[in-house]
Design an enzyme around this catalytic site. Structure first.
Site, PDB file in Angstrom:
ATOM      1  N   TYR A  11      40.690  47.556  26.314  1.00  0.00           N
ATOM      2  CA  TYR A  11      39.423  47.389  27.045  1.00  0.00           C
ATOM      3  C   TYR A  11      39.196  48.523  28.057  1.00  0.00           C
ATOM      4  O   TYR A  11      38.249  49.312  27.923  1.00  0.00           O
ATOM      5  CB  TYR A  11      39.435  46.021  27.723  1.00  0.00           C
ATOM      6  CG  TYR A  11      38.320  45.770  28.705  1.00  0.00           C
ATOM      7  CD1 TYR A  11      36.995  46.127  28.410  1.00  0.00           C
ATOM      8  CD2 TYR A  11      38.585  45.165  29.938  1.00  0.00           C
ATOM      9  CE1 TYR A  11      35.975  45.874  29.324  1.00  0.00           C
ATOM     10  CE2 TYR A  11      37.575  44.910  30.842  1.00  0.00           C
ATOM     11  CZ  TYR A  11      36.274  45.275  30.536  1.00  0.00           C
ATOM     12  OH  TYR A  11      35.275  45.030  31.444  1.00  0.00           O
ATOM     13  N   ILE A  12      40.073  48.655  29.039  1.00  0.00           N
ATOM     14  CA  ILE A  12      39.841  49.681  30.071  1.00  0.00           C
ATOM     15  C   ILE A  12      40.150  51.062  29.488  1.00  0.00           C
ATOM     16  O   ILE A  12      39.435  52.034  29.758  1.00  0.00           O
ATOM     17  CB  ILE A  12      40.669  49.382  31.344  1.00  0.00           C
ATOM     18  CG1 ILE A  12      40.371  47.950  31.829  1.00  0.00           C
ATOM     19  CG2 ILE A  12      40.338  50.392  32.446  1.00  0.00           C
ATOM     20  CD1 ILE A  12      41.207  47.484  33.007  1.00  0.00           C
ATOM     21  N   ASP A  31      48.184  53.935  20.512  1.00  0.00           N
ATOM     22  CA  ASP A  31      47.963  52.510  20.707  1.00  0.00           C
ATOM     23  C   ASP A  31      48.634  51.796  19.531  1.00  0.00           C
ATOM     24  O   ASP A  31      48.510  52.247  18.391  1.00  0.00           O
ATOM     25  CB  ASP A  31      46.462  52.207  20.732  1.00  0.00           C
ATOM     26  CG  ASP A  31      46.147  50.850  21.353  1.00  0.00           C
ATOM     27  OD1 ASP A  31      45.393  50.811  22.344  1.00  0.00           O
ATOM     28  OD2 ASP A  31      46.642  49.815  20.849  1.00  0.00           O
ATOM     29  N   PHE A  73      47.687  53.044  30.025  1.00  0.00           N
ATOM     30  CA  PHE A  73      47.078  51.700  30.066  1.00  0.00           C
ATOM     31  C   PHE A  73      47.862  50.692  29.235  1.00  0.00           C
ATOM     32  O   PHE A  73      47.509  49.516  29.223  1.00  0.00           O
ATOM     33  CB  PHE A  73      45.663  51.735  29.455  1.00  0.00           C
ATOM     34  CG  PHE A  73      44.670  52.586  30.166  1.00  0.00           C
ATOM     35  CD1 PHE A  73      43.966  52.081  31.251  1.00  0.00           C
ATOM     36  CD2 PHE A  73      44.414  53.884  29.765  1.00  0.00           C
ATOM     37  CE1 PHE A  73      43.026  52.854  31.912  1.00  0.00           C
ATOM     38  CE2 PHE A  73      43.486  54.670  30.419  1.00  0.00           C
ATOM     39  CZ  PHE A  73      42.786  54.162  31.491  1.00  0.00           C
ATOM     40  N   ALA A  75      49.966  48.109  28.318  1.00  0.00           N
ATOM     41  CA  ALA A  75      50.829  47.077  28.918  1.00  0.00           C
ATOM     42  C   ALA A  75      50.247  45.707  28.631  1.00  0.00           C
ATOM     43  O   ALA A  75      49.068  45.580  28.292  1.00  0.00           O
ATOM     44  CB  ALA A  75      50.917  47.292  30.422  1.00  0.00           C
ATOM     45  N   TYR A 141      53.905  39.486  35.654  1.00  0.00           N
ATOM     46  CA  TYR A 141      52.992  40.593  35.321  1.00  0.00           C
ATOM     47  C   TYR A 141      52.873  41.546  36.518  1.00  0.00           C
ATOM     48  O   TYR A 141      53.089  42.762  36.391  1.00  0.00           O
ATOM     49  CB  TYR A 141      51.618  40.031  34.925  1.00  0.00           C
ATOM     50  CG  TYR A 141      50.529  41.057  34.987  1.00  0.00           C
ATOM     51  CD1 TYR A 141      50.531  42.141  34.116  1.00  0.00           C
ATOM     52  CD2 TYR A 141      49.515  40.978  35.942  1.00  0.00           C
ATOM     53  CE1 TYR A 141      49.544  43.113  34.195  1.00  0.00           C
ATOM     54  CE2 TYR A 141      48.540  41.938  36.020  1.00  0.00           C
ATOM     55  CZ  TYR A 141      48.555  43.008  35.155  1.00  0.00           C
ATOM     56  OH  TYR A 141      47.582  43.972  35.237  1.00  0.00           O
ATOM     57  N   LYS A 145      54.346  45.519  37.032  1.00  0.00           N
ATOM     58  CA  LYS A 145      53.537  46.690  37.413  1.00  0.00           C
ATOM     59  C   LYS A 145      54.080  47.328  38.691  1.00  0.00           C
ATOM     60  O   LYS A 145      54.050  48.556  38.849  1.00  0.00           O
ATOM     61  CB  LYS A 145      52.079  46.279  37.588  1.00  0.00           C
ATOM     62  CG  LYS A 145      51.393  45.939  36.274  1.00  0.00           C
ATOM     63  CD  LYS A 145      50.698  47.150  35.663  1.00  0.00           C
ATOM     64  CE  LYS A 145      50.187  46.898  34.279  1.00  0.00           C
ATOM     65  NZ  LYS A 145      49.094  47.787  33.862  1.00  0.00           N
ATOM     66  N   ARG A 221      37.465  36.650  43.673  1.00  0.00           N
ATOM     67  CA  ARG A 221      37.932  37.886  43.068  1.00  0.00           C
ATOM     68  C   ARG A 221      36.932  39.009  43.349  1.00  0.00           C
ATOM     69  O   ARG A 221      35.741  38.759  43.538  1.00  0.00           O
ATOM     70  CB  ARG A 221      38.057  37.730  41.535  1.00  0.00           C
ATOM     71  CG  ARG A 221      39.172  36.804  41.096  1.00  0.00           C
ATOM     72  CD  ARG A 221      40.536  37.411  41.336  1.00  0.00           C
ATOM     73  NE  ARG A 221      41.612  36.553  40.882  1.00  0.00           N
ATOM     74  CZ  ARG A 221      42.196  35.614  41.616  1.00  0.00           C
ATOM     75  NH1 ARG A 221      41.782  35.377  42.848  1.00  0.00           N
ATOM     76  NH2 ARG A 221      43.191  34.899  41.128  1.00  0.00           N
ATOM     77  N   GLY A 284      50.187  31.135  38.656  1.00  0.00           N
ATOM     78  CA  GLY A 284      50.197  32.570  38.948  1.00  0.00           C
ATOM     79  C   GLY A 284      48.905  33.124  39.522  1.00  0.00           C
ATOM     80  O   GLY A 284      48.767  34.333  39.674  1.00  0.00           O
TER      81      GLY A 284
END
Ligand code: UFG
Length: 329
Positions: A11-12, A31, A73, A75, A141, A145, A221, A284
């Protein structure tokens, strides 16, 4: 010289490639297509299907191409899942970073822009969150990071690989021409799930908890447009090219929206009533995440173009309306 984008079909990553290509950069993508999509691969980029944990393919890419810098990216990204399967996250994210850095050092590639996250902070001590605030992740997660950032810090000191770590808050939206967008399997992110209701793909959206210490009880958020994130990577690259020292930047709009507010905004954008159900908290999830991006604004010269949340949702809506089944793979 080319830029290697790890996870460029995600996506990003795909939006970053879109902006890099637009800026005239030569792009190579790796990828494994586990979560990335063939349809998201920019035709102007050279594509290798492979996994960053495979040193052989990385060495092959660095040998076959003149790679100036890496943008990473690739991950796993789901906070909730990471609580259930921590080792899955440490393997792909942490071990993947080790193999990538080893290959970069071996092949003399000395610049990396890294896709980090607000999840490195955990439950923040104060708002808005600044880069030096306490980092105490509340899910594997975020922990993975943070470890990846620390790996780059030590490798930069020992091996001279300079890095920029970009801590995104909540990435949202899609490029305005609707050619690429968000498509996760399974989808866990709020905006695409909300939009599945007016698309007729879902009966209702479940709100994960309304007992948080926030004004309406639902999580807050900081939603930031994916093209603004992509542009920050280009600025980070420029910063490293100009000799900038290793650095870390938050990327957000600095404004918190609750889950309920996002549903109301989506109703305005789509012109449809969106049915909701109240659920329990998801493991989480911190109550609020709101960024101070002053540092990125000052040092990188970054100015988000999509500050308005309805505008952000409307770009997502354009993508989802025209691609109700995402990339269809
Ligand atoms: N939510 C719901 N219902 C849903 C889905 C989500 O109420 O069906 C809520 C979540 O509980 C959360 C908010 O909507 O409060 C946003 O959830 P997302 O899953 O869209 O995003 P997250 O905040 O969990 O995580 C995202 C990225 C992470 C990143 C993080 C940083 O997935 O990779 O933002 O802020 F680290």
């Amino acid at each position: 010289m080319a830029i290697l984008v790890c996870g460029g079909a995600g996506y990003i990553g795909s939006h970053a490639v879109y902006q890099l290509v637009k800026a005239g950069e030569e792009v190579v993508i790796i990828d494994n297509l586990q979560h990335g999509h063939r349809g998201a691969i920019n035709p102007a980029a050279k594509f290798y299907q492979g996994d960053i944990r495979d040193a052989k393919i990385l060495d092959q890419i660095f040998t076959e191409n003149k790679i100036e810098a890496v943008i990473h990216f690739a991950a796993y990204i789901e906070a909730g899942e990471s609580v259930e399967k921590p080792l899955k996250y440490f393997n792909n994210n942490v071990y993947g970073m080790q193999i990538l850095l080893e290959s970069m050092v071996r092949n003399g590639v000395d610049k990396i822009v890294f896709s980090s996250t607000a999840a490195t902070y955990g439950e923040p001590e104060k708002f808005p969150i600044e880069e030096n605030d306490r980092k105490q992740p509340i899910n594997p997660y975020g922990e993975s990071k943070l470890i990846m950032e620390k790996m780059m810090k030590w490798v930069s000191r020992a091996n001279g690989v300079r890095f920029v770590s970009l801590r995104y808050f909540n990435a949202a939206g899609a490029v305005e021409d609707g050619s690429i967008g968000e498509d996760h399997h399974p989808e866990t992110h709020l905006i695409p799930l909300i939009l599945q209701v007016p698309l007729g793909k879902r009966d209702h959206i479940t709100i994960f908890g309304e007992d948080y210490p926030t004004p309406d009880g639902t999580c807050l958020r900081d939603y930031i447009h994916v093209i603004d994130l992509a542009d920050a990577h280009i600025l980070a690259l420029k910063y490293l090219r100009e000799g900038g020292a290793s650095n870390v930047f938050n990327l957000g709009n600095g404004q918190g929206f609750s889950v309920k507010e996002m549903i109301i905004a989506a109703e305005k954008v789509t012109g449809q009533k969106i049915k909701t159900e109240m659920g329990t908290r998801r493991a989480g999830d911190p109550a609020q995440l709101i960024a101070s991006s002053d540092k990125a604004r000052k040092i990188l010269g970054w100015t988000p173009q999509f500050a308005d949340v309805e505008k952000i949702i409307s770009t997502a809506w354009t993508w989802h309306k025209n691609h109700p089944n995402g990339y269809g793979d």
